[in-house]
Design an enzyme around this catalytic site. Structure first.
Site, PDB file in Angstrom:
ATOM      1  N   SER A 166       0.832  -1.193   0.000  1.00 41.15           N
ATOM      2  CA  SER A 166       0.000   0.000   0.000  1.00 41.15           C
ATOM      3  C   SER A 166       0.876   1.256   0.000  1.00 41.15           C
ATOM      4  CB  SER A 166      -0.941  -0.047   1.202  1.00 41.15           C
ATOM      5  OG  SER A 166      -1.964   0.907   1.085  1.00 41.15           O
TER       6      SER A 166
ATOM      7  N   GLU B  78     -10.216  -3.394  -5.746  1.00 38.33           N
ATOM      8  CA  GLU B  78      -9.650  -2.316  -4.931  1.00 38.33           C
ATOM      9  C   GLU B  78      -9.509  -1.032  -5.737  1.00 38.33           C
ATOM     10  OE1 GLU B  78      -5.461  -2.457  -3.812  1.00 38.33           O
ATOM     11  OE2 GLU B  78      -5.370  -4.510  -4.551  1.00 38.33           O
TER      12      GLU B  78
ATOM     13  N   HIS C 109      -7.631  -5.221  -1.379  1.00 37.99           N
ATOM     14  CA  HIS C 109      -6.394  -4.505  -1.092  1.00 37.99           C
ATOM     15  C   HIS C 109      -5.489  -5.310  -0.153  1.00 37.99           C
ATOM     16  CE1 HIS C 109      -3.926  -0.920  -0.722  1.00 37.99           C
ATOM     17  NE2 HIS C 109      -4.027  -0.951   0.591  1.00 37.99           N
TER      18      HIS C 109
END
Length: 304
Positions: free
Chosen positions: A144, A238, A268
């Site tokens: 991320s 996502e 995600h």
């Protein structure tokens, strides 16, 4: 994915906040800890240390051998998360790759906005090299925001004249803080964790009124020439799908060896659900093989 695994995944994902109600930063941090923290895998030894001036969690799997090192930068929108929340994920990747890992507790926003995280990533990377780690024995990974930070760290290292590592792996990387990717909107209903407003709120805390298209904040706009082989893993469900796809495209256009893996129906950073989700285990295995396949390549080339 079995129905049992889907039910377990749904339960996990519902524990993460989604939507317009905006908790305080401290509430977000405590919620993230409660929802995502998994301990290091059994047999993986953890030690508290310092790297680049920042607290760091060292993880050593029992099968660690050789000189290989993994530098990991955790996710959390540059606002939440820590080496402790990610000890399970990092430990699993380290165990599967047989590598000692260093997970850095870089400074978080809003207390420490951009470019503090990049400065900390670069300081950690620089110290590993200064301590004698051969860059051909060093790999990076992140998820991320930590995926974006991994790329930004390598860009900062390049600008500082430092050598690049052997390879880098990113899971669901956040690499565009301008939120220009179409999936930010088109995948909002499919994403069980984030909305566009959620992602924008993190960008507001990290960059504020600064330039969100700055290459070290949004590496998708950077010249990636000279970066090491890159593996990008992302799920179709996502809002950051296009960040990953565009990063891979940019890397390829800049003559970087890149592999893009898109998992159908996956959320995600689905790798967090190793041991509960077959696709997560398979993805971590592929990531580990990618890293180890590139370790020491320079040594082999020098021999020949």
């Amino acid at each position: 994915m079995s129905q049992q695994q889907r039910d377990a995944l749904d339960t996990l994902l519902r524990s993460a906040p989604r939507g317009e109600t905006r908790p305080t930063v401290e509430e977000q941090r405590s919620g993230f800890i409660a929802a995502l923290t998994r301990p290091a895998p059994e047999g993986v030894i953890t030690r508290r240390t310092v790297l680049g001036g920042r607290p760091t969690l060292e993880l050593e799997p029992p099968n660690a051998s050789g000189r290989g090192r993994l530098l990991y930068l955790h996710g959390g929108g540059y606002v939440v998360g820590s080496p402790d929340t990610h000890a399970g994920l990092v430990g699993e990747l380290a165990r599967r790759a047989g590598l000692r890992a260093m997970s850095v507790d870089y400074r978080l926003a809003p207390e420490h906005p951009f470019p503090a995280a990049v400065d900390d990533g670069l300081a950690a990377y620089r110290e590993l090299l200064a301590a004698g780690t051969d860059p051909r024995d060093l790999v990076l990974a992140g998820d991320s925001a930590g995926g974006g930070l991994s790329i930004a760290t390598l860009l900062a290292a390049r600008e500082a004249g430092l050598p690049q590592p052997a390879a880098v792996v990113v899971f669901s990387p956040w690499v565009d803080l301008t939120l220009a990717g179409e999936s930010i909107r088109s995948k909002e209903d499919a994403d069980p964790i984030f909305t566009e407003a959620d992602v924008r709120a993190y960008a507001d805390l990290y960059v504020g009124a600064g330039d969100r298209a700055h290459p070290l904040a949004s590496p998708v706009f950077a010249d990636l020439t000279g970066l090491p082989p890159l593996l990008v893993q992302v799920g179709t469900n996502e809002v950051l799908l296009d960040d990953a796809v565009r990063l891979a495209g940019r890397a390829g256009a800049d003559d970087v060896e890149v592999t893009l893996e898109v998992g159908a129906g996956l959320p995600h950073v689905f790798q967090h659900h190793y041991g509960r989700l077959d696709e997560a285990d398979a993805a971590l295995d592929r990531a580990a093989r990618f890293l180890t396949a590139h370790l020491g390549a320079g040594h082999l080339e020098s021999v020949h």
